[in-house]
Design an enzyme around this catalytic site. Structure first.
Site, mmCIF file in Angstrom:
data_model
loop_
_atom_site.group_PDB
_atom_site.id
_atom_site.type_symbol
_atom_site.label_atom_id
_atom_site.label_comp_id
_atom_site.label_asym_id
_atom_site.label_seq_id
_atom_site.Cartn_x
_atom_site.Cartn_y
_atom_site.Cartn_z
ATOM 1 N N ARG A 33 0.846 -1.200 0.000
ATOM 2 C CA ARG A 33 0.000 0.000 0.000
ATOM 3 C C ARG A 33 0.881 1.249 0.000
ATOM 4 N NH1 ARG A 33 -2.374 -3.676 3.533
ATOM 5 N NH2 ARG A 33 -4.507 -4.293 2.955
ATOM 6 N N LYS A 50 -2.497 -1.989 7.859
ATOM 7 C CA LYS A 50 -3.947 -1.802 7.975
ATOM 8 C C LYS A 50 -4.574 -2.863 8.865
ATOM 9 C CE LYS A 50 -8.083 -1.287 5.101
ATOM 10 N NZ LYS A 50 -8.617 -1.284 3.716
ATOM 11 N N HIS A 96 -2.328 2.633 -5.654
ATOM 12 C CA HIS A 96 -3.021 1.415 -5.242
ATOM 13 C C HIS A 96 -3.254 0.481 -6.427
ATOM 14 C CE1 HIS A 96 -5.402 -0.475 -1.958
ATOM 15 N NE2 HIS A 96 -6.023 -1.050 -2.963
ATOM 16 N N ARG A 152 -1.415 -2.866 -6.902
ATOM 17 C CA ARG A 152 -1.885 -4.034 -6.157
ATOM 18 C C ARG A 152 -2.913 -4.813 -6.967
ATOM 19 N NH1 ARG A 152 -1.125 -4.229 -0.862
ATOM 20 N NH2 ARG A 152 -3.246 -4.816 -0.272
ATOM 21 N N HIS A 197 -4.163 -8.789 2.825
ATOM 22 C CA HIS A 197 -5.599 -8.554 2.901
ATOM 23 C C HIS A 197 -6.156 -9.134 4.190
ATOM 24 C CE1 HIS A 197 -6.443 -7.851 -1.664
ATOM 25 N NE2 HIS A 197 -6.058 -6.766 -1.016
ATOM 26 N N TYR A 228 -4.229 -16.804 9.540
ATOM 27 C CA TYR A 228 -3.160 -15.915 9.062
ATOM 28 C C TYR A 228 -1.974 -15.876 10.015
ATOM 29 C CZ TYR A 228 -0.653 -11.735 7.678
ATOM 30 O OH TYR A 228 0.320 -10.862 7.294
#
Length: 403
Positions: free
Chosen positions: A243, A270, A332, A335, A358, A368
């Site tokens: 990002r 994020k 962006h 991506r 993500h 994750y």
């Protein structure tokens, strides 16, 4: 004899304070320093009382008489004006403490702990700009669904439909917080949906080029005649597809050149998880060039203005515009292009999603871990860098499909 403005203005200070009477309990105290104070004298339950009504001329004769009449009516109703004033002050204090803005700031202070600094600052700025001026002073218990919709309709009126919808959602979160903490009995935002009052809008993704247009963009970046650090930032973004905020805030301490890894700390991500970007031969070369330009400063991309700040998002965006891609490409967008091409070439979805950092979306990515599939992702990133080098010279080596 009742007072008049000329009489009040003509009243001169004397060695001792003295009083001018307007009748029915209203008097004006003239102090030795020249100040003139309104007082209301009254009796309640046989005891004398007195209240200050302000200073002349800030409080005019007419206003003082109106306040006197209001207080006289309280006495007739069997209420002590002094006690009533204390109750009014307490009510005002409680109202201020439980206003929508006050509760919203309490909510934000708790909510921001799980978010990035940039995101949390954006949310409070939007509230300060769009919501607080309209309903901020309202007691939280008096906020209704029509009031919330009126607030977001004002935002919609200037064409900011997406911001209007997000503002409504944020207000709903604030009201839920108020209910949970006993500051309100119900959440009026639950009675309606944004679509009940706001216009529908087409969902738009960040502008990005097609895969066929990518080679020319890469050549344009290499030939960019603006600031060298801006060119290198765009090159690094193309190879790593992080990002924009993660790129421009990069610090040298995050890079382990020996391990060929860029470890972006959780507080800059994020999703609030540490993110590992495998470094390729190409990205290592770009980093060497960046080091030559940025020197020993902690940031890879320091602002030209100094002050320890990083390059702004707009620096990269305007560079893309200068190359002729206005409204067609953003930072962006790299991506989206990488995701599309890598998926088309058969790389596993979970590897791509993890490298894009993500949010977890299914049973696989719900487990994750910032180092999950790291070896496979390193190979994928190496293939991606080689692919970018190839398409710039039209010597394209197809990405190898990996099951």
């Amino acid at each position: 004899m009742k007072l008049t403005d000329p009489v009040i203005k003509a009243a001169k200070p004397q060695e001792k304070a003295y009083t001018l009477s307007d009748g029915e309990g209203l008097v004006l105290h003239v102090q030795p320093n020249g100040s003139k104070w309104w007082r209301f004298r009254y009796r309640f339950n046989g005891k004398a009382g007195m209240l200050s009504l302000g200073v002349y001329p800030d409080v005019g004769l007419k206003a003082a008489r109106l306040e006197r009449d209001r207080l006289k009516e309280l006495v007739k109703q069997g209420r002590d004006p002094s006690q009533h004033r204390q109750e009014e002050k307490l009510t005002a204090k409680l109202t201020a403490e439980n206003s929508f803005e006050a509760v919203a700031r309490l909510w934000w202070n708790d909510w921001k702990d799980g978010r990035t600094e940039n995101h949390s600052k954006y949310v409070i700025r939007r509230l300060e700009a769009d919501v607080f001026p309209v309903i901020g002073a309202k007691p939280i218990t008096e906020v209704t669904a029509p009031l919330l919709l009126m607030t977001v309709k004002k935002i919609e009126a200037r064409g900011a439909l997406d911001i209007a919808k997000r503002a409504f959602q944020t207000c709903g979160q604030i009201m839920r917080y108020a209910v949970a903490h006993g500051l309100a009995e119900r959440n009026p935002a639950a009675d309606v949906r944004p679509s009940d009052a706001l216009k529908s809008g087409k969902t738009t993704n960040h502008a990005r080029l097609s895969a066929k247009e990518l080679p020319e963009l890469l050549r344009q970046i290499d030939a960019y005649d603006g600031q060298p650090l801006t060119r290198l930032a765009l090159q690094l973004m193309a190879h790593t597809f992080v990002r924009t905020s993660e790129l421009i805030g990069a610090r040298w301490e995050e890079f382990d050149i020996e391990a060929r890894q860029w470890r972006i700390p959780a507080e800059r991500m994020k999703m609030r998880e540490e993110h590992i970007v495998p470094l390729t031969e190409q990205t290592l070369s770009i980093l060497e060039n960046i080091r030559t330009l940025s020197g020993n400063r902690p940031l890879l991309f320091p602002s030209e203005r100094g002050e320890g700040k990083s390059m702004s998002n707009n620096t990269l965006l305007y560079a893309i515009y200068r190359m002729g891609y206005h409204s067609r490409m953003t930072g962006h967008g790299f991506r989206g292009i990488a995701s599309t091409i890598l998926h088309e070439q058969g790389y596993p979805h979970e590897h791509i999603e993890l490298q894009l950092a993500h949010a977890p979306r299914n049973a696989v990515s719900a487990a994750y871990n910032h180092a999950k599939y790291l070896e496979q992702r390193a190979v994928m990133m190496r293939d991606w860098s080689n692919y970018l080098d190839g398409i710039k010279t039209a010597k394209v080596t197809p990405l190898r499909k990996r099951a």
